[in-house]
Design a protein around this motif. Structure first.
Motif, PDB file in Angstrom:
ATOM      1  N   SER A 105       0.697  -0.957  -0.052  1.00 27.73           N
ATOM      2  CA  SER A 105       0.164   0.129   0.000  1.00 27.73           C
ATOM      3  C   SER A 105       0.761   1.299   0.065  1.00 27.73           C
ATOM      4  O   SER A 105       0.455   2.228  -0.668  1.00 27.73           O
ATOM      5  CB  SER A 105      -0.948   0.106   1.253  1.00 27.73           C
ATOM      6  N   ASP A 106       1.968   1.154   0.610  1.00 31.83           N
ATOM      7  CA  ASP A 106       2.743   2.486   0.792  1.00 31.83           C
ATOM      8  C   ASP A 106       3.590   2.565  -0.605  1.00 31.83           C
ATOM      9  O   ASP A 106       4.111   3.605  -0.720  1.00 31.83           O
ATOM     10  CB  ASP A 106       3.666   2.546   2.087  1.00 31.83           C
ATOM     11  N   THR A 107       3.756   1.716  -1.059  1.00 34.29           N
ATOM     12  CA  THR A 107       4.603   1.644  -2.469  1.00 34.29           C
ATOM     13  C   THR A 107       3.749   1.719  -3.712  1.00 34.29           C
ATOM     14  O   THR A 107       4.260   2.134  -4.664  1.00 34.29           O
ATOM     15  CB  THR A 107       5.713   0.560  -2.464  1.00 34.29           C
ATOM     16  N   GLY A 108       2.466   1.052  -3.770  1.00 33.53           N
ATOM     17  CA  GLY A 108       1.621   1.101  -4.947  1.00 33.53           C
ATOM     18  C   GLY A 108       1.652   0.020  -6.019  1.00 33.53           C
ATOM     19  O   GLY A 108       2.352  -0.977  -5.715  1.00 33.53           O
TER      20      GLY A 108
END
Length: 162
Positions: A105-108
């Protein structure tokens, strides 16, 4: 059956469960490394296929991405083949979404895709690099048609058009 020896519902549920259970193990610190040969081949192939990739992240989790993608694929096939009912389908989708949020989620999605492609390379490097190119060509088509920019609602609307 041909790829995973899944003949019945219980085989499917157990196999997908094993994939989910494998994710924390694949997230171990020594798994977060770069894969220079895979990165070089992906760069070369993405140029040929005109695929736009978010490249060269500091760390990679190729087997987390690979197992998460395999779980999604098997759940989709299981639902399509009536091995899973709609409630099970929804539960598995939620578990897939939760795992994606945990690891990517934090890197996509771009990093998830890149890590998955590294795993495809590692899995097929010795016998079939065409598998990497196939996936890149598929990704290129999705990008050319802006399918990756669509919401789930828009994708579902496309599938219901006649």
């Amino acid at each position: 059956m041909l790829s995973y020896d899944i003949e019945k519902r219980s085989d499917l549920v157990e196999f997908v469960g094993q994939l989910f259970r494998s994710l924390p193990e694949e997230n171990r610190p020594e798994a977060k490394s770069t894969y220079s040969e895979a990165l070089a081949i992906l760069d070369k192939f993405s140029a040929v296929t005109e695929t736009q990739l978010e490249k060269h992240h500091e760390t990679t989790l190729p087997f987390v991405a690979f197992n998460l993608k395999r779980a999604a694929m098997l759940v989709r096939w299981g639902f399509t083949c009536n091995m899973l009912n709609e409630e099970e389908w929804d539960l598995f989708k939620a578990e897939i979404c939760d795992a994606y949020q945990t690891y990517f989620s934090d890197t996509g999605f771009g990093k998830f895709t890149y890590d998955y492609l590294i795993a495809v390379y590692l899995f097929h490097a010795k016998d079939n690099l065409d598998m990497v190119r196939e996936r890149l060509y598929g990704l290129t088509e999705l990008q050319k048609n802006n399918y990756l920019a669509l919401s789930w609602e828009e994708i579902n609307a496309l599938s219901s058009r006649k």
